[in-house]
Design a protein around this motif. Structure first.
Motif, PDB file in Angstrom:
ATOM      1  N   PHE A  70       6.980  -7.427  11.754  1.00  0.00           N
ATOM      2  CA  PHE A  70       6.406  -6.698  12.889  1.00  0.00           C
ATOM      3  C   PHE A  70       6.842  -7.210  14.255  1.00  0.00           C
ATOM      4  O   PHE A  70       6.682  -6.523  15.249  1.00  0.00           O
ATOM      5  CB  PHE A  70       4.867  -6.714  12.800  1.00  0.00           C
ATOM      6  N   VAL A  71       7.388  -8.418  14.317  1.00  0.00           N
ATOM      7  CA  VAL A  71       7.813  -8.948  15.611  1.00  0.00           C
ATOM      8  C   VAL A  71       9.341  -9.010  15.672  1.00  0.00           C
ATOM      9  O   VAL A  71       9.968  -8.360  16.493  1.00  0.00           O
ATOM     10  CB  VAL A  71       7.211 -10.346  15.861  1.00  0.00           C
ATOM     11  N   VAL A  72       9.938  -9.756  14.763  1.00  0.00           N
ATOM     12  CA  VAL A  72      11.383  -9.975  14.806  1.00  0.00           C
ATOM     13  C   VAL A  72      12.154  -8.694  14.529  1.00  0.00           C
ATOM     14  O   VAL A  72      13.086  -8.355  15.242  1.00  0.00           O
ATOM     15  CB  VAL A  72      11.788 -11.063  13.800  1.00  0.00           C
ATOM     16  N   GLU A  73      11.717  -7.956  13.511  1.00  0.00           N
ATOM     17  CA  GLU A  73      12.451  -6.735  13.153  1.00  0.00           C
ATOM     18  C   GLU A  73      12.047  -5.575  14.034  1.00  0.00           C
ATOM     19  O   GLU A  73      12.435  -4.437  13.812  1.00  0.00           O
ATOM     20  CB  GLU A  73      12.254  -6.421  11.661  1.00  0.00           C
ATOM     21  N   GLY A  74      11.244  -5.872  15.046  1.00  0.00           N
ATOM     22  CA  GLY A  74      11.026  -4.940  16.151  1.00  0.00           C
ATOM     23  C   GLY A  74      10.182  -3.751  15.797  1.00  0.00           C
ATOM     24  O   GLY A  74      10.298  -2.697  16.387  1.00  0.00           O
ATOM     25  N   GLU A  75       9.283  -3.920  14.825  1.00  0.00           N
ATOM     26  CA  GLU A  75       8.461  -2.777  14.496  1.00  0.00           C
ATOM     27  C   GLU A  75       7.231  -2.690  15.350  1.00  0.00           C
ATOM     28  O   GLU A  75       6.497  -1.732  15.289  1.00  0.00           O
ATOM     29  CB  GLU A  75       8.030  -2.842  13.023  1.00  0.00           C
ATOM     30  N   SER A  76       6.985  -3.726  16.202  1.00  0.00           N
ATOM     31  CA  SER A  76       5.802  -3.662  17.041  1.00  0.00           C
ATOM     32  C   SER A  76       6.123  -2.892  18.301  1.00  0.00           C
ATOM     33  O   SER A  76       7.191  -3.059  18.881  1.00  0.00           O
ATOM     34  CB  SER A  76       5.313  -5.051  17.397  1.00  0.00           C
ATOM     35  N   THR A  77       5.212  -2.037  18.711  1.00  0.00           N
ATOM     36  CA  THR A  77       5.376  -1.272  19.952  1.00  0.00           C
ATOM     37  C   THR A  77       4.035  -1.243  20.661  1.00  0.00           C
ATOM     38  O   THR A  77       2.990  -1.361  20.027  1.00  0.00           O
ATOM     39  CB  THR A  77       5.807   0.178  19.679  1.00  0.00           C
ATOM     40  N   GLY A 137      -4.957   4.339   7.992  1.00  0.00           N
ATOM     41  CA  GLY A 137      -3.696   4.201   8.715  1.00  0.00           C
ATOM     42  C   GLY A 137      -3.338   2.800   9.155  1.00  0.00           C
ATOM     43  O   GLY A 137      -2.538   2.623  10.080  1.00  0.00           O
ATOM     44  N   ALA A 138      -3.938   1.787   8.514  1.00  0.00           N
ATOM     45  CA  ALA A 138      -3.556   0.420   8.862  1.00  0.00           C
ATOM     46  C   ALA A 138      -2.062   0.221   8.588  1.00  0.00           C
ATOM     47  O   ALA A 138      -1.508   0.796   7.651  1.00  0.00           O
ATOM     48  CB  ALA A 138      -4.363  -0.587   8.036  1.00  0.00           C
ATOM     49  N   ASP A 139      -1.434  -0.593   9.408  1.00  0.00           N
ATOM     50  CA  ASP A 139      -0.006  -0.859   9.223  1.00  0.00           C
ATOM     51  C   ASP A 139       0.219  -1.901   8.139  1.00  0.00           C
ATOM     52  O   ASP A 139       1.281  -1.934   7.505  1.00  0.00           O
ATOM     53  CB  ASP A 139       0.606  -1.313  10.550  1.00  0.00           C
ATOM     54  N   ALA A 140      -0.767  -2.768   7.943  1.00  0.00           N
ATOM     55  CA  ALA A 140      -0.674  -3.767   6.882  1.00  0.00           C
ATOM     56  C   ALA A 140      -2.069  -4.216   6.472  1.00  0.00           C
ATOM     57  O   ALA A 140      -3.022  -4.127   7.259  1.00  0.00           O
ATOM     58  CB  ALA A 140       0.155  -4.961   7.324  1.00  0.00           C
ATOM     59  N   PHE A 141      -2.149  -4.669   5.237  1.00  0.00           N
ATOM     60  CA  PHE A 141      -3.381  -5.252   4.710  1.00  0.00           C
ATOM     61  C   PHE A 141      -3.051  -6.690   4.335  1.00  0.00           C
ATOM     62  O   PHE A 141      -2.122  -6.925   3.548  1.00  0.00           O
ATOM     63  CB  PHE A 141      -3.856  -4.465   3.495  1.00  0.00           C
ATOM     64  N   LEU A 142      -3.794  -7.628   4.921  1.00  0.00           N
ATOM     65  CA  LEU A 142      -3.570  -9.041   4.629  1.00  0.00           C
ATOM     66  C   LEU A 142      -4.717  -9.526   3.757  1.00  0.00           C
ATOM     67  O   LEU A 142      -5.839  -9.706   4.227  1.00  0.00           O
ATOM     68  CB  LEU A 142      -3.496  -9.840   5.938  1.00  0.00           C
ATOM     69  N   ALA A 143      -4.419  -9.676   2.465  1.00  0.00           N
ATOM     70  CA  ALA A 143      -5.463 -10.026   1.498  1.00  0.00           C
ATOM     71  C   ALA A 143      -5.698 -11.529   1.508  1.00  0.00           C
ATOM     72  O   ALA A 143      -4.751 -12.326   1.449  1.00  0.00           O
ATOM     73  CB  ALA A 143      -5.057  -9.554   0.105  1.00  0.00           C
ATOM     74  N   LYS A 144      -6.966 -11.902   1.574  1.00  0.00           N
ATOM     75  CA  LYS A 144      -7.311 -13.322   1.534  1.00  0.00           C
ATOM     76  C   LYS A 144      -7.430 -13.784   0.081  1.00  0.00           C
ATOM     77  O   LYS A 144      -7.788 -12.956  -0.788  1.00  0.00           O
ATOM     78  CB  LYS A 144      -8.667 -13.553   2.217  1.00  0.00           C
ATOM     79  N   PRO A 145      -7.133 -15.020  -0.235  1.00  0.00           N
ATOM     80  CA  PRO A 145      -6.629 -16.052   0.675  1.00  0.00           C
ATOM     81  C   PRO A 145      -5.135 -15.863   0.961  1.00  0.00           C
ATOM     82  O   PRO A 145      -4.367 -15.592   0.049  1.00  0.00           O
ATOM     83  CB  PRO A 145      -6.869 -17.345  -0.101  1.00  0.00           C
ATOM     84  N   PHE A 146      -4.756 -15.982   2.228  1.00  0.00           N
ATOM     85  CA  PHE A 146      -3.351 -15.845   2.591  1.00  0.00           C
ATOM     86  C   PHE A 146      -2.782 -17.210   2.965  1.00  0.00           C
ATOM     87  O   PHE A 146      -3.507 -18.170   3.182  1.00  0.00           O
ATOM     88  CB  PHE A 146      -3.156 -14.833   3.723  1.00  0.00           C
ATOM     89  N   THR A 147      -1.470 -17.266   3.014  1.00  0.00           N
ATOM     90  CA  THR A 147      -0.805 -18.540   3.268  1.00  0.00           C
ATOM     91  C   THR A 147       0.032 -18.442   4.554  1.00  0.00           C
ATOM     92  O   THR A 147       0.183 -17.362   5.132  1.00  0.00           O
ATOM     93  CB  THR A 147       0.136 -18.906   2.119  1.00  0.00           C
ATOM     94  N   VAL A 148       0.577 -19.572   4.903  1.00  0.00           N
ATOM     95  CA  VAL A 148       1.477 -19.641   6.051  1.00  0.00           C
ATOM     96  C   VAL A 148       2.635 -18.656   5.878  1.00  0.00           C
ATOM     97  O   VAL A 148       3.036 -17.969   6.820  1.00  0.00           O
ATOM     98  CB  VAL A 148       2.047 -21.078   6.169  1.00  0.00           C
ATOM     99  N   TYR A 149       3.140 -18.554   4.669  1.00  0.00           N
ATOM    100  CA  TYR A 149       4.312 -17.703   4.411  1.00  0.00           C
ATOM    101  C   TYR A 149       3.988 -16.224   4.577  1.00  0.00           C
ATOM    102  O   TYR A 149       4.836 -15.437   4.983  1.00  0.00           O
ATOM    103  CB  TYR A 149       4.882 -17.986   3.009  1.00  0.00           C
ATOM    104  N   ASP A 150       2.761 -15.849   4.264  1.00  0.00           N
ATOM    105  CA  ASP A 150       2.345 -14.455   4.487  1.00  0.00           C
ATOM    106  C   ASP A 150       2.384 -14.149   5.976  1.00  0.00           C
ATOM    107  O   ASP A 150       2.822 -13.072   6.394  1.00  0.00           O
ATOM    108  CB  ASP A 150       0.928 -14.224   3.941  1.00  0.00           C
ATOM    109  N   ILE A 151       1.928 -15.081   6.767  1.00  0.00           N
ATOM    110  CA  ILE A 151       1.930 -14.877   8.221  1.00  0.00           C
ATOM    111  C   ILE A 151       3.372 -14.838   8.731  1.00  0.00           C
ATOM    112  O   ILE A 151       3.727 -13.997   9.569  1.00  0.00           O
ATOM    113  CB  ILE A 151       1.110 -15.973   8.936  1.00  0.00           C
ATOM    114  N   PHE A 152       4.210 -15.723   8.211  1.00  0.00           N
ATOM    115  CA  PHE A 152       5.628 -15.702   8.586  1.00  0.00           C
ATOM    116  C   PHE A 152       6.259 -14.357   8.227  1.00  0.00           C
ATOM    117  O   PHE A 152       7.051 -13.798   8.987  1.00  0.00           O
ATOM    118  CB  PHE A 152       6.397 -16.820   7.879  1.00  0.00           C
ATOM    119  N   ASP A 153       5.921 -13.830   7.063  1.00  0.00           N
ATOM    120  CA  ASP A 153       6.478 -12.535   6.634  1.00  0.00           C
ATOM    121  C   ASP A 153       6.048 -11.426   7.588  1.00  0.00           C
ATOM    122  O   ASP A 153       6.824 -10.532   7.916  1.00  0.00           O
ATOM    123  CB  ASP A 153       6.016 -12.189   5.209  1.00  0.00           C
ATOM    124  N   ILE A 154       4.806 -11.478   8.026  1.00  0.00           N
ATOM    125  CA  ILE A 154       4.298 -10.474   8.970  1.00  0.00           C
ATOM    126  C   ILE A 154       5.015 -10.592  10.306  1.00  0.00           C
ATOM    127  O   ILE A 154       5.411  -9.598  10.914  1.00  0.00           O
ATOM    128  CB  ILE A 154       2.768 -10.606   9.148  1.00  0.00           C
TER     129      ILE A 154
END
Lengths: 139, 131
Positions: B123-130, B102-119
């Motif tokens: 999850f923050v800007v589009e208000g999916e975090s609760t 039930g993870a909400d996302a899987f962040l596969a390494k190696p990840f980049t700055v843009y992957d973090i920006f996308d997250i």
């Protein structure tokens, strides 16, 4: 479940080169966002300073490794190029630290910052990746 | 132009690899302009998560000491199903496990700055975090 990051066949642990490259991209983004007038804020400044200090020390370490190698062998154009690149990264880090610490900029320093950014992006072949993110436009 | 609003989001990062953890924290702190809490083992993180403090987003590496990231995911989703959990890993086999648990996302390494920006965007800007 959403997936982010590397493609499945490329998944592996991160190494120091991955971190260096990612942090360099982040440093470039930080500088570009500042030049574009994006707001800072306390946490953002702290992150900028942390990244700049990390890159400054990494560039010094990598640069000095190259210098040591140069002493032991005949210098080549490629090594001089690498040395200059790491110096530019170190310079970018110093420039970024300056604006994060609210040092005065002025048109000449702004141009120097932009020029250094352009050269680093050209060397690293960072092309058109820096799409502005709206969340960087608010503090 | 619609302005992205960053809520007073609470994020924690759990990873015992200092280089990766610090890079992720720096990028997140820069993105959301908020403090990011860090832990280097699953047990300390679990103790904190059980406190009555608001918590929106959890980034955890799969390989962490005390309670590993996969076990922590399972525990958190059982007790706090609404908390958002992002599992990070350099092992492709963990993706399927993360999905099953039930993870909400899987962040596969190696990840980049843009992957973090996308997250952050998702999850923050589009208000999916609760909380």
């Amino acid at each position: 479940m959403q997936k982010f990051g590397a493609h499945t066949h490329n998944i592996r642990e991160m190494d120091m080169d991955d971190i260096f490259l990612s942090r360099l991209k982040l440093l470039v983004i930080m500088a570009k966002a500042f030049l574009d007038g994006c707001p800072l804020g306390e946490n953002r400044c702290r992150a900028i300073l942390e990244n700049a200090r990390h890159m400054e020390s990494e560039a010094v370490i990598l640069g000095s490794l190259l210098s040591k190698f140069k002493q032991d062998s005949i210098s080549t154009g490629a090594m001089d190029f690498d040395h200059l690149f790491y110096q530019r990264v170190k310079l970018l880090a110093a420039m970024v630290k300056a604006f994060a610490q609210a040092h005065p900029l002025g048109s000449h320093r702004r141009k120097s910052l932009q020029d250094n950014l352009d050269i680093i992006c050209r060397i690293m072949m960072f092309k058109g990746e820096f799409v502005r993110r709206q969340f960087l436009e608010v503090a | 132009m619609r302005w992205a609003i960053i809520s007073n989001v609470k994020i924690i990062v759990i990873d015992d690899d200092k280089l990766v953890r610090n890079f992720l924290v720096t990028t997140l702190e820069y993105s959301v302009n908020r403090d990011i809490l860090t832990f280097d083992n699953g047990f300390s993180a679990w103790v904190y998560i059980n406190k009555p403090e608001p918590l929106d987003l959890i980034f955890s590496d799969a390989n962490i000491p005390e309670i590993d990231g996969i076990k922590l995911l399972s525990q958190i989703k059982k007790k706090y199903p609404k908390k958002k959990y992002i599992l990070m890993s350099g092992n492709p086999a963990h993706e399927k496990i993360a999905n099953q648990l039930g993870a909400d996302a899987f962040l596969a390494k190696p990840f980049t700055v843009y992957d973090i920006f996308d997250i952050v965007q998702k999850f923050v800007v589009e208000g999916e975090s609760t909380t």
